[in-house]
Design a protein around this motif. Structure first.
Motif, PDB file in Angstrom:
ATOM      1  N   MET A   1      24.665  33.773   4.227  1.00  0.00           N
ATOM      2  CA  MET A   1      24.337  32.396   3.858  1.00  0.00           C
ATOM      3  C   MET A   1      23.133  32.346   2.924  1.00  0.00           C
ATOM      4  O   MET A   1      22.447  31.323   2.818  1.00  0.00           O
ATOM      5  N   ASP A   2      22.867  33.467   2.259  1.00  0.00           N
ATOM      6  CA  ASP A   2      21.714  33.536   1.356  1.00  0.00           C
ATOM      7  C   ASP A   2      21.798  32.491   0.251  1.00  0.00           C
ATOM      8  O   ASP A   2      20.775  31.969  -0.212  1.00  0.00           O
ATOM      9  N   LYS A   3      23.024  32.190  -0.158  1.00  0.00           N
ATOM     10  CA  LYS A   3      23.238  31.214  -1.230  1.00  0.00           C
ATOM     11  C   LYS A   3      22.593  29.876  -0.901  1.00  0.00           C
ATOM     12  O   LYS A   3      22.129  29.151  -1.792  1.00  0.00           O
ATOM     13  N   TYR A   4      22.557  29.542   0.398  1.00  0.00           N
ATOM     14  CA  TYR A   4      22.047  28.236   0.820  1.00  0.00           C
ATOM     15  C   TYR A   4      20.654  28.326   1.438  1.00  0.00           C
ATOM     16  O   TYR A   4      20.128  27.327   1.928  1.00  0.00           O
ATOM     17  N   ASP A   5      20.068  29.510   1.472  1.00  0.00           N
ATOM     18  CA  ASP A   5      18.736  29.718   2.044  1.00  0.00           C
ATOM     19  C   ASP A   5      18.696  29.303   3.515  1.00  0.00           C
ATOM     20  O   ASP A   5      17.737  28.706   3.992  1.00  0.00           O
ATOM     21  N   ILE A   6      19.774  29.619   4.240  1.00  0.00           N
ATOM     22  CA  ILE A   6      19.832  29.331   5.675  1.00  0.00           C
ATOM     23  C   ILE A   6      19.565  30.621   6.443  1.00  0.00           C
ATOM     24  O   ILE A   6      20.142  31.669   6.144  1.00  0.00           O
ATOM     25  N   THR A   7      18.684  30.536   7.444  1.00  0.00           N
ATOM     26  CA  THR A   7      18.379  31.697   8.283  1.00  0.00           C
ATOM     27  C   THR A   7      19.030  31.519   9.653  1.00  0.00           C
ATOM     28  O   THR A   7      19.498  30.426  10.000  1.00  0.00           O
ATOM     29  N   ALA A  90      29.442  30.957   8.498  1.00  0.00           N
ATOM     30  CA  ALA A  90      28.392  30.667   9.480  1.00  0.00           C
ATOM     31  C   ALA A  90      28.744  31.280  10.826  1.00  0.00           C
ATOM     32  O   ALA A  90      27.897  31.890  11.500  1.00  0.00           O
ATOM     33  N   HIS A  91      29.998  31.161  11.224  1.00  0.00           N
ATOM     34  CA  HIS A  91      30.448  31.712  12.506  1.00  0.00           C
ATOM     35  C   HIS A  91      30.392  33.242  12.504  1.00  0.00           C
ATOM     36  O   HIS A  91      29.863  33.861  13.438  1.00  0.00           O
ATOM     37  N   GLN A  92      30.925  33.834  11.466  1.00  0.00           N
ATOM     38  CA  GLN A  92      30.964  35.293  11.404  1.00  0.00           C
ATOM     39  C   GLN A  92      29.572  35.902  11.269  1.00  0.00           C
ATOM     40  O   GLN A  92      29.327  37.019  11.742  1.00  0.00           O
ATOM     41  N   GLY A  93      28.662  35.163  10.649  1.00  0.00           N
ATOM     42  CA  GLY A  93      27.310  35.682  10.460  1.00  0.00           C
ATOM     43  C   GLY A  93      26.377  35.416  11.625  1.00  0.00           C
ATOM     44  O   GLY A  93      25.212  35.825  11.601  1.00  0.00           O
ATOM     45  N   GLY A  94      26.872  34.709  12.656  1.00  0.00           N
ATOM     46  CA  GLY A  94      26.044  34.434  13.820  1.00  0.00           C
ATOM     47  C   GLY A  94      25.019  33.338  13.606  1.00  0.00           C
ATOM     48  O   GLY A  94      23.991  33.289  14.294  1.00  0.00           O
ATOM     49  N   TYR A  95      25.300  32.434  12.658  1.00  0.00           N
ATOM     50  CA  TYR A  95      24.385  31.318  12.413  1.00  0.00           C
ATOM     51  C   TYR A  95      24.651  30.194  13.420  1.00  0.00           C
ATOM     52  O   TYR A  95      25.745  30.101  13.991  1.00  0.00           O
ATOM     53  N   GLN A  96      23.667  29.330  13.634  1.00  0.00           N
ATOM     54  CA  GLN A  96      23.736  28.328  14.689  1.00  0.00           C
ATOM     55  C   GLN A  96      24.256  26.986  14.170  1.00  0.00           C
ATOM     56  O   GLN A  96      23.518  26.241  13.524  1.00  0.00           O
ATOM     57  N   LEU A  97      25.511  26.698  14.458  1.00  0.00           N
ATOM     58  CA  LEU A  97      26.078  25.386  14.117  1.00  0.00           C
ATOM     59  C   LEU A  97      25.689  24.430  15.233  1.00  0.00           C
ATOM     60  O   LEU A  97      26.254  24.461  16.326  1.00  0.00           O
ATOM     61  N   ASN A  98      24.716  23.565  14.971  1.00  0.00           N
ATOM     62  CA  ASN A  98      24.146  22.707  16.002  1.00  0.00           C
ATOM     63  C   ASN A  98      24.995  21.482  16.280  1.00  0.00           C
ATOM     64  O   ASN A  98      25.265  21.129  17.417  1.00  0.00           O
ATOM     65  N   LYS A  99      25.415  20.793  15.236  1.00  0.00           N
ATOM     66  CA  LYS A  99      26.250  19.602  15.411  1.00  0.00           C
ATOM     67  C   LYS A  99      26.921  19.238  14.092  1.00  0.00           C
ATOM     68  O   LYS A  99      26.522  19.699  13.012  1.00  0.00           O
ATOM     69  N   ILE A 100      27.952  18.411  14.215  1.00  0.00           N
ATOM     70  CA  ILE A 100      28.682  17.925  13.046  1.00  0.00           C
ATOM     71  C   ILE A 100      28.645  16.402  13.084  1.00  0.00           C
ATOM     72  O   ILE A 100      29.026  15.793  14.083  1.00  0.00           O
ATOM     73  N   LEU A 101      28.174  15.801  12.014  1.00  0.00           N
ATOM     74  CA  LEU A 101      28.107  14.345  11.923  1.00  0.00           C
ATOM     75  C   LEU A 101      29.233  13.840  11.019  1.00  0.00           C
ATOM     76  O   LEU A 101      29.472  14.397   9.954  1.00  0.00           O
ATOM     77  N   TYR A 102      29.896  12.788  11.453  1.00  0.00           N
ATOM     78  CA  TYR A 102      30.903  12.139  10.605  1.00  0.00           C
ATOM     79  C   TYR A 102      30.466  10.698  10.398  1.00  0.00           C
ATOM     80  O   TYR A 102      30.381   9.915  11.350  1.00  0.00           O
ATOM     81  N   LEU A 103      30.159  10.341   9.154  1.00  0.00           N
ATOM     82  CA  LEU A 103      29.610   9.021   8.857  1.00  0.00           C
ATOM     83  C   LEU A 103      30.716   8.023   8.516  1.00  0.00           C
ATOM     84  O   LEU A 103      31.656   8.347   7.782  1.00  0.00           O
TER      85      LEU A 103
END
Length: 300
Positions: A1-7, A90-103
């Motif tokens: 996820m380096d492209k998005y600067d997400i750790t 995100a899933h494969q890299g072990g990143y934390q998907l906290n929540k999904i908002l639908y507006l």
């Protein structure tokens, strides 16, 4: 996820919804902006995934602004593929998907056509498995009377949102300010989280076209193509019978636009059916996708 600067310490909040529902405005307020530089028209201002980060309540959040389905520039297929790829990585890299908002715009007095298709596609991406981490966020409250907005929300909870709510989805109101955005962001969810499309693509090895979201999109495109082809035939017949030059020119202009849309949707169906994203994405069985009732028609 380096492209998005997400750790891997960042808590990811995916923000989705139709074009013009206030996604960028919500993120701007959540990250301490004032919302003034955000587009509020029905013409999309977000064409690619954009990430903005902010520490809230001592926790590092990464807000993911996504293009809305029915985008004015990109096709639904392209948007579905990009969002699915992000979720899978995100899933494969072990990143934390906290929540999904639908507006959803509470100012809308109808829930049919494009808004209903958007919701149906969103629900098929998430599936029941992710619903406890999904929040439907109602926006644009300044455009309606509070009592009327409350009645609309209650109607939606009892109809088109019913199955999502029963699967664990939450409903929150966004009051167009920082405090409201932070309250929604900090709402408790369940962990760990995975979406249906991720399960289908990663764990079941499906092609994108065979996921629940891919199937739903294909059906939607087929239905739209049938409607537009019928409209095209009707316009051709009207144009042939029309003797007034100005009226004939207007009909021919409309016919040209519909034929262009038919070509674009046909290409979109072909691209979806050729999709090789199956090795990247996944979703649960079709029974895991919450049912969406509709169309609802006029709201209070």
């Amino acid at each position: 996820m380096d492209k998005y600067d997400i750790t891997k310490t960042d808590l990811i909040v995916i923000v989705m919804g139709p074009t013009g529902s206030g996604k960028s405005t919500f993120i701007d307020h959540a990250t301490d902006g004032d919302g003034r530089d955000i587009g509020h028209s029905l013409k999309s201002t977000t064409h690619d995934i954009i990430v903005r980060k902010k520490k809230i309540g001592g926790e590092p959040f990464a807000f993911v602004d996504t293009p809305g389905f029915n985008d004015t520039i990109r096709s639904d297929y392209e948007i579905l593929a990009e969002i699915a790829e992000f979720l899978v990585k995100a899933h494969q890299g072990g990143y934390q998907l906290n929540k999904i908002l639908y507006l959803h715009r509470i100012s809308d007095n109808r829930m049919a056509g494009t808004p209903l298709r958007n919701l149906e596609l969103f629900a098929s991406l998430c599936g029941n498995i992710a619903m406890p981490n999904v929040i439907i966020v109602t926006t644009m409250w300044s455009l309606v009377d509070n009592d009327l907005g409350d009645k609309r929300a209650q109607t939606l909870v009892g109809t088109v949102w019913k199955h999502m709510k029963e699967a664990g989805c939450h409903i929150e109101r966004f009051d167009d300010n920082m405090d409201s955005a932070h309250k929604i962001t900090l709402a408790e969810g369940t962990k760990p989280n995975i979406t249906l499309v991720t399960e289908e693509l990663v764990n079941k090895g499906k092609q994108l076209k065979s996921t629940e979201a891919g199937i739903i999109l294909n059906k939607q495109l087929d239905a739209l193509l049938k409607e537009e082809k019928a409209a095209s035939l009707q316009l051709e017949q009207l144009s042939q019978r029309q003797t007034n030059p100005e009226a004939k020119s207007h009909l021919e202009s409309e016919l040209k636009a519909i034929k262009k849309s038919i070509r674009e949707k046909t290409l979109e169906v072909q691209r979806l059916n050729r999709s090789a994203l199956g090795s990247i994405l996944r979703v649960f069985s079709r029974s895991q996708a919450p049912l969406i009732q509709g169309p609802l028609g006029e709201l209070p």
